[in-house]
Design a protein around this motif. Sequence first.
Motif, PDB file in Angstrom:
ATOM      1  N   ARG A 148       0.828  -1.215   0.000  1.00 59.15           N
ATOM      2  CA  ARG A 148       0.000   0.000   0.000  1.00 59.15           C
ATOM      3  C   ARG A 148       0.861   1.264   0.000  1.00 59.15           C
ATOM      4  NH1 ARG A 148      -4.067  -3.000   3.364  1.00 59.15           N
ATOM      5  NH2 ARG A 148      -5.676  -3.501   1.857  1.00 59.15           N
ATOM      6  N   ASP A 149       1.961   1.238   0.730  1.00 59.14           N
ATOM      7  CA  ASP A 149       2.865   2.396   0.737  1.00 59.14           C
ATOM      8  C   ASP A 149       3.461   2.622  -0.651  1.00 59.14           C
ATOM      9  OD1 ASP A 149       2.370   2.691   3.444  1.00 59.14           O
ATOM     10  OD2 ASP A 149       4.273   1.787   4.079  1.00 59.14           O
ATOM     11  N   ILE A 150       3.840   1.541  -1.299  1.00 58.12           N
ATOM     12  CA  ILE A 150       4.413   1.641  -2.650  1.00 58.12           C
ATOM     13  C   ILE A 150       3.360   2.161  -3.619  1.00 58.12           C
ATOM     14  CG2 ILE A 150       5.350   0.316  -4.587  1.00 58.12           C
ATOM     15  CD1 ILE A 150       6.623  -1.547  -2.404  1.00 58.12           C
ATOM     16  N   ALA A 151       2.150   1.607  -3.565  1.00 61.15           N
ATOM     17  CA  ALA A 151       1.070   2.046  -4.451  1.00 61.15           C
ATOM     18  C   ALA A 151       0.750   3.516  -4.228  1.00 61.15           C
ATOM     19  CB  ALA A 151      -0.169   1.175  -4.230  1.00 61.15           C
ATOM     20  N   GLU A 152       0.712   3.949  -2.979  1.00 67.11           N
ATOM     21  CA  GLU A 152       0.433   5.361  -2.665  1.00 67.11           C
ATOM     22  C   GLU A 152       1.539   6.272  -3.196  1.00 67.11           C
ATOM     23  OE1 GLU A 152      -2.198   7.103  -1.316  1.00 67.11           O
ATOM     24  OE2 GLU A 152      -3.220   5.191  -1.616  1.00 67.11           O
ATOM     25  N   SER A 153       2.786   5.827  -3.128  1.00 69.31           N
ATOM     26  CA  SER A 153       3.882   6.662  -3.627  1.00 69.31           C
ATOM     27  C   SER A 153       3.771   6.877  -5.132  1.00 69.31           C
ATOM     28  CB  SER A 153       5.236   6.060  -3.262  1.00 69.31           C
ATOM     29  OG  SER A 153       5.514   4.916  -4.044  1.00 69.31           O
ATOM     30  N   PHE A 154       3.253   5.875  -5.843  1.00 67.62           N
ATOM     31  CA  PHE A 154       3.041   6.057  -7.288  1.00 67.62           C
ATOM     32  C   PHE A 154       1.922   7.042  -7.559  1.00 67.62           C
ATOM     33  CE2 PHE A 154       5.548   2.171  -7.697  1.00 67.62           C
ATOM     34  CZ  PHE A 154       6.354   2.527  -8.768  1.00 67.62           C
ATOM     35  N   LYS A 155       0.886   7.029  -6.755  1.00 73.05           N
ATOM     36  CA  LYS A 155      -0.225   7.969  -6.916  1.00 73.05           C
ATOM     37  C   LYS A 155       0.271   9.391  -6.675  1.00 73.05           C
ATOM     38  CE  LYS A 155      -3.922   4.866  -5.540  1.00 73.05           C
ATOM     39  NZ  LYS A 155      -4.907   4.542  -4.493  1.00 73.05           N
ATOM     40  N   VAL A 156       1.093   9.561  -5.655  1.00 71.36           N
ATOM     41  CA  VAL A 156       1.628  10.891  -5.331  1.00 71.36           C
ATOM     42  C   VAL A 156       2.536  11.370  -6.452  1.00 71.36           C
ATOM     43  CG1 VAL A 156       3.129  12.167  -3.749  1.00 71.36           C
ATOM     44  CG2 VAL A 156       1.397  10.611  -2.848  1.00 71.36           C
TER      45      VAL A 156
END
Length: 163
Positions: A148-156
């Motif tokens: 989830r942290d990795i996925a969120e970093s891509f969104k940001v």
Amino acid sequence: MPANLVNMDALIERLDLDTSNQAATKPGKFDVIRATDLTRGNAFFSVLRKPDFQRETAIWSPERVRDLIIAFVNEDLVPAVILWRSQTNHFFVIDGAHRLSSLIAWVNNDYGIGAISHEFFDSEVDAARKLAAEKTKNLVEETVGNYRDIAESFKVSTSTQSQ
């Protein structure tokens, strides 16, 4: 079950392979499985099943789960997962339940004691399963990171680039 094995049996719902008495549904198209498809609540995840005859998905060590996730993230060779689509549009895992469950565990942060497992095992958590789950989570997060942290970093980073 020995303390050093990860119990991921809850992550793919079991179903009798003989589903001929059920009504057919409109088939979805799944040519490629992406990590996001393995998130609980997504269309593909909702039709994924493990046939009753398959062994329990609980014979991998925390290190083996971590290594599979590393191979996936690095786009290394991950042996094939064989799926069969039933007339009712369920995708049955014929071969590769441990490989697929490892990825599901990472994507859903459930290595045997998370939300999916919690419901499946009726909230019962024995010490061995808890120890293996925590060890696996720590190994994965130290080497790959939390999904989830990795996925969120891509969104940001994507939203920052579009500005």
